[in-house]
Design a protein around this motif. Structure first.
Motif, mmCIF file in Angstrom:
data_model
loop_
_atom_site.group_PDB
_atom_site.id
_atom_site.type_symbol
_atom_site.label_atom_id
_atom_site.label_comp_id
_atom_site.label_asym_id
_atom_site.label_seq_id
_atom_site.Cartn_x
_atom_site.Cartn_y
_atom_site.Cartn_z
ATOM 1 N N PHE A 245 0.826 -1.129 0.018
ATOM 2 C CA PHE A 245 -0.041 -0.002 -0.008
ATOM 3 C C PHE A 245 0.991 1.380 0.063
ATOM 4 O O PHE A 245 0.705 2.132 -0.810
ATOM 5 N N SER A 246 1.725 1.321 0.884
ATOM 6 C CA SER A 246 2.864 2.354 0.983
ATOM 7 C C SER A 246 3.539 2.573 -0.313
ATOM 8 O O SER A 246 3.853 3.814 -0.902
ATOM 9 N N ASN A 248 2.278 1.843 -3.375
ATOM 10 C CA ASN A 248 1.325 2.482 -4.268
ATOM 11 C C ASN A 248 1.447 4.023 -4.098
ATOM 12 O O ASN A 248 1.271 4.553 -5.291
ATOM 13 N N ILE A 265 -6.908 6.394 -3.740
ATOM 14 C CA ILE A 265 -6.181 5.439 -3.533
ATOM 15 C C ILE A 265 -6.303 4.963 -1.991
ATOM 16 O O ILE A 265 -6.503 3.671 -1.451
ATOM 17 N N LEU A 266 -6.260 5.703 -1.111
ATOM 18 C CA LEU A 266 -6.355 5.593 0.450
ATOM 19 C C LEU A 266 -7.693 4.971 0.905
ATOM 20 O O LEU A 266 -7.648 4.207 1.512
ATOM 21 N N ARG A 270 -8.385 2.093 5.887
ATOM 22 C CA ARG A 270 -6.866 1.585 5.726
ATOM 23 C C ARG A 270 -6.308 1.329 7.076
ATOM 24 O O ARG A 270 -5.571 0.456 7.482
ATOM 25 N N GLU A 282 -2.374 -4.315 2.422
ATOM 26 C CA GLU A 282 -3.084 -3.286 1.794
ATOM 27 C C GLU A 282 -3.470 -2.402 2.875
ATOM 28 O O GLU A 282 -4.146 -1.291 2.612
ATOM 29 N N GLU A 284 -2.833 0.357 6.286
ATOM 30 C CA GLU A 284 -1.906 1.711 6.513
ATOM 31 C C GLU A 284 -1.322 1.277 8.082
ATOM 32 O O GLU A 284 -1.920 0.873 8.978
#
Ligand SMILES: Cc1cc2nc3c(=O)[nH]c(=O)nc-3n(C[C@H](O)[C@H](O)[C@H](O)COP(=O)(O)O)c2cc1C
Length: 324
Positions: A245-246, A248, A265-266, A270, A282, A284
């Motif tokens: 995720f980071s 991306n 995207i966020l 998350r 995926e 955060e």
């Protein structure tokens, strides 16, 4: 030596006379519930329930849980961002909480009202200029946080060491320093540079009592020296453990995508997916640079004992070198 004799008699102890160690466990969204805050306070430092992810009824639940687990004082961290914020603050007051660490948002809005209820109010900030504004707003102390820290960071990317020096002699209220503190030697350095106390997040996230998912805690142990990055600078900068995720987000930022695209995207949820539910791909994963030193998942009591032992060594080393 008793702990009362190892710590400098800073202004921290005037504000929090019942707290033995000048160490605060920072409020952490999805990570610091009542169990963590109570364990920290029980061990003699100051625990904070992180209200950022909580609706008022859940906050009430966590405050009651902490009260059931300790008779020592603990506080609540409330980021002043959400529409429920006054209700969150009122809920904590109704539950008898009188220690508030607010963050984000303006300290002007709620500080005097909280103080009129007999509360101690501390606001978290990331520059000396904002710290002065906090003092003008009447807060009792500030947390000044360098961008090594886990979670949301200031836009100016000031480091903890530089902030400490920028702050010297600027304020008459206590200065609590945060960001990158993971050892007793770092606590000794903070005192040498004039801090009144330290606030620690990452190392408390990596304890038994934190609500971080086991996958996240294992990822903390595996983290290397360059495993975190500051992402989403166009939105609200946040330090994250690197994962797909980071990555991306990095690619999107390299392509100079707009804030709207980044927000897409966020998406939603998350932080919960990563930190509480353990989605390492995926989710955060908010964490600070000092995560690279996490080698195991101790209890809060064990972590504090290790920090204090290391602080005592560093302090004695300094005293001996001054005498020789
Ligand atoms: C997982 C995580 C979540 C955080 N959430 C919040 C929050 O909700 N409110 C806040 O004021 N600070 C938050 N922070 C910052 C901490 O309170 C603390 O100031 C910071 O972690 C200190 O830096 P360190 O991580 O290097 O110890 C968070 C930090 C982490 C690691």
């Amino acid at each position: 030596m008793t702990s009362a004799r190892i710590w400098p008699r800073t202004q921290f102890f005037d504000l929090f006379p019942e707290t033995e160690h000048p160490i605060i466990q920072g409020g952490m969204v999805w990570v610091s519930g009542g169990k963590l805050a109570a364990a920290v306070s029980r061990a003699g430092a100051l625990g904070l329930v992180g209200a950022g992810s909580m609706k008022p009824d859940l906050l009430q639940h966590h405050i009651r849980k902490a009260k059931a687990l300790t008779s020592k004082p603990f506080g609540v961290n409330v980021p002043l961002l959400y529409k429920d914020v006054r209700l969150q603050l009122q809920t904590a007051l109704d539950e008898g909480v009188r220690i508030f660490f607010t963050s984000a948002g303006s300290p002007k809005t709620h500080t005097q009202w909280l103080k009129s209820h007999g509360a101690v109010v501390v606001h978290v900030t990331s520059t000396p200029e904002l710290a002065l504004k906090c003092q003008d707003a009447g807060v009792d102390a500030v947390v000044v946080e360098g961008f090594e820290a886990g979670g949301h960071n200031g836009r100016d990317e000031l480091t903890t060491l530089v902030l400490l020096q920028q702050m010297r002699g600027k304020l008459h209220i206590p200065v609590i320093i945060a960001g990158g503190i993971g050892s007793g030697a770092a606590i000794a350095a903070a005192f040498a540079l004039g801090a009144d106390a330290v606030q620690i997040g990452t190392m408390f996230a990596a304890t038994q009592e934190s609500s971080a998912h086991a996958n996240f805690k294992n990822a903390m142990i595996d983290a290397g020296s360059s495993s975190t990055f500051l992402r989403m600078k166009k939105l609200v900068p946040v330090r994250l453990l690197n994962n797909p995720f980071s990555e991306n987000i990095r690619l999107a930022e390299e392509l100079c995508l707009s804030s709207e695209n980044l927000n897409q995207i966020l998406g939603k949820g998350r932080a919960k997916a990563g930190m509480l539910d353990g989605d390492l791909a995926e989710g955060e994963l908010e964490i600070g640079q000092i995560v690279s030193t996490v080698a195991s998942i101790p209890t809060c009591e064990e972590l504090l004992a290790a920090l204090i032992a290391d602080y005592t060594l560093a302090r004695n080393r300094l005293l001996n070198s001054l005498q020789s």
